[in-house]
Design an enzyme around this catalytic site. Structure first.
Site, PDB file in Angstrom:
ATOM      1  N   PHE A  95       6.436   2.133  -1.626  1.00 63.99           N
ATOM      2  CA  PHE A  95       6.900   1.622  -2.926  1.00 63.99           C
ATOM      3  C   PHE A  95       5.848   1.972  -3.986  1.00 63.99           C
ATOM      4  CE2 PHE A  95       8.438  -1.209  -6.108  1.00 63.99           C
ATOM      5  CZ  PHE A  95       9.724  -1.603  -5.747  1.00 63.99           C
ATOM      6  N   ALA A 113       4.651  -3.141   0.105  1.00 59.70           N
ATOM      7  CA  ALA A 113       3.458  -3.936   0.415  1.00 59.70           C
ATOM      8  C   ALA A 113       3.801  -5.104   1.349  1.00 59.70           C
ATOM      9  CB  ALA A 113       2.842  -4.462  -0.875  1.00 59.70           C
ATOM     10  N   GLU A 162       5.608  -5.255   3.840  1.00 61.53           N
ATOM     11  CA  GLU A 162       5.646  -4.878   5.265  1.00 61.53           C
ATOM     12  C   GLU A 162       4.261  -4.531   5.818  1.00 61.53           C
ATOM     13  OE1 GLU A 162       8.144  -3.582   3.073  1.00 61.53           O
ATOM     14  OE2 GLU A 162       9.369  -5.210   3.852  1.00 61.53           O
ATOM     15  N   ALA A 164       0.858  -1.159  -4.332  1.00 63.32           N
ATOM     16  CA  ALA A 164       0.811  -1.399  -5.781  1.00 63.32           C
ATOM     17  C   ALA A 164       1.980  -2.306  -6.139  1.00 63.32           C
ATOM     18  CB  ALA A 164       0.904  -0.075  -6.530  1.00 63.32           C
ATOM     19  N   VAL A 165       1.659  -3.513  -6.546  1.00 70.00           N
ATOM     20  CA  VAL A 165       2.699  -4.474  -6.920  1.00 70.00           C
ATOM     21  C   VAL A 165       2.549  -4.764  -8.410  1.00 70.00           C
ATOM     22  CG1 VAL A 165       3.701  -6.731  -6.461  1.00 70.00           C
ATOM     23  CG2 VAL A 165       2.646  -5.438  -4.589  1.00 70.00           C
ATOM     24  N   THR A 209       8.946  -6.834 -11.306  1.00 72.04           N
ATOM     25  CA  THR A 209       9.668  -7.647 -10.340  1.00 72.04           C
ATOM     26  C   THR A 209       9.307  -9.126 -10.478  1.00 72.04           C
ATOM     27  OG1 THR A 209       9.941  -8.122  -7.977  1.00 72.04           O
ATOM     28  CG2 THR A 209       7.898  -7.058  -8.610  1.00 72.04           C
ATOM     29  N   HIS A 224       9.380 -11.341  -8.240  1.00 78.20           N
ATOM     30  CA  HIS A 224       8.700 -11.919  -7.064  1.00 78.20           C
ATOM     31  C   HIS A 224       7.381 -11.205  -6.712  1.00 78.20           C
ATOM     32  CE1 HIS A 224      11.268  -8.801  -5.397  1.00 78.20           C
ATOM     33  NE2 HIS A 224      10.627  -8.854  -4.251  1.00 78.20           N
ATOM     34  N   ARG A 237      -5.943   1.114 -12.366  1.00 74.66           N
ATOM     35  CA  ARG A 237      -6.628   0.692 -11.131  1.00 74.66           C
ATOM     36  C   ARG A 237      -6.387   1.642  -9.957  1.00 74.66           C
ATOM     37  NH1 ARG A 237      -5.200  -5.798 -11.635  1.00 74.66           N
ATOM     38  NH2 ARG A 237      -6.341  -6.104 -13.574  1.00 74.66           N
TER      39      ARG A 237
HETATM   40  N1  INI Z   1       6.777  -3.538  -2.957  1.00 85.42           N
HETATM   41  C1  INI Z   1       5.638  -3.014  -3.435  1.00 85.42           C
HETATM   42  O1  INI Z   1       4.828  -2.500  -2.651  1.00 85.42           O
HETATM   43  N2  INI Z   1       5.366  -3.062  -4.757  1.00 85.42           N
HETATM   44  C2  INI Z   1       6.232  -3.624  -5.661  1.00 85.42           C
HETATM   45  O2  INI Z   1       5.933  -3.621  -6.882  1.00 85.42           O
HETATM   46  C3  INI Z   1       7.426  -4.156  -5.181  1.00 85.42           C
HETATM   47  N3  INI Z   1       8.405  -4.743  -6.085  1.00 85.42           N
HETATM   48  O3  INI Z   1       8.228  -4.580  -7.303  1.00 85.42           O
HETATM   49  O4  INI Z   1       9.353  -5.346  -5.676  1.00 85.42           O
HETATM   50  C4  INI Z   1       7.686  -4.105  -3.797  1.00 85.42           C
HETATM   51  N4  INI Z   1       8.824  -4.613  -3.279  1.00 85.42           N
HETATM   52  C5  INI Z   1       9.294  -4.264  -1.972  1.00 85.42           C
HETATM   53  C6  INI Z   1       8.715  -5.151  -0.895  1.00 85.42           C
HETATM   54  O5  INI Z   1       7.359  -4.878  -0.662  1.00 85.42           O
HETATM   55  C7  INI Z   1       9.492  -4.955   0.396  1.00 85.42           C
HETATM   56  O6  INI Z   1       9.365  -3.619   0.814  1.00 85.42           O
HETATM   57  C8  INI Z   1      10.967  -5.304   0.262  1.00 85.42           C
HETATM   58  O7  INI Z   1      11.116  -6.594  -0.285  1.00 85.42           O
HETATM   59  C9  INI Z   1      11.651  -5.268   1.633  1.00 85.42           C
HETATM   60  O8  INI Z   1      11.112  -6.262   2.464  1.00 85.42           O
END
Ligand code: INI
Length: 157
Positions: free
Chosen positions: A24, A58, A60, A82-83, A88, A90, A129
């Site tokens: 992601f 992230a 997982e 990277a979140v 998002t 959440h 970052r």
């Molecule tokens: N996963 C990320 O690594 N970064 C994000 O910014 C993100 N957002 O924005 O939702 C994100 N979502 C996916 C999450 O990590 C899972 O893969 C998904 O929810 C399936 O379990």
């Protein structure tokens, strides 16, 4: 009085590392991965001693990090992701859960698990970052992994 001080070094030669990286936002996480690998190699790690595992996001990363740590074949694990908060609702939940889980895995296994997830408020901050203005969190996480792996070798099991 004199006391004994124990600390990790930044010598990575002979140490084995696992890197879990989220797909992601991979335009960012690829930069974090490049930074982490660069750091490990610059400190003496051999490419053959670095295992990279890709996960969807992230969220997982703790499960893959746990498998790596439990396997007993790595001295430290680095989780990269990277979140982005603005993207998002959440994001905070993901960050908190990932951070808590990675800490729990390190304590469960005794293998250092370093949280290299960029938790950014917006895209600009995430880019900063991931190898630009604010450095590369992957590089810094890898440096912590080396230090902790070295420290663990000096502490009682
Ligand atoms: N996963 C990320 O690594 N970064 C994000 O910014 C993100 N957002 O924005 O939702 C994100 N979502 C996916 C999450 O990590 C899972 O893969 C998904 O929810 C399936 O379990």
């Amino acid at each position: 009085m004199s006391y004994k001080e124990i600390g990790g070094t930044l010598e990575a030669k002979g140490l084995k590392f696992g890197i879990v990286v989220a797909r992601f936002n991979d335009f960012l996480t690829r930069q974090l991965l490049a930074g982490a690998v660069d750091c490990l190699k610059r400190h003496g790690a051999a490419e053959a001693d670095i295992t990279v595992i890709w996960v969807p996001g992230a969220y997982e990363s703790p499960l893959a990090a746990q498998r790596l740590a439990r396997g007993g074949k790595v001295n430290a694990v680095v989780a990269l992701g990277a979140v982005i908060q603005g993207a998002t609702p959440h994001a905070g939940l993901i960050n908190a859960q990932v951070a808590r889980s990675l800490t729990a895995i390190a304590l469960e296994t005794g293998v250092p698990v370093i949280d290299g997830v960029v938790a950014a408020e917006n895209l600009e901050q995430a880019i900063e970052r991931s190898g630009t203005k604010a450095g590369n969190r992957g590089w810094i996480a890898a440096q912590s992994a080396i230090e902790m792996a070295s420290l663990m070798k000096q502490l009682p099991a």
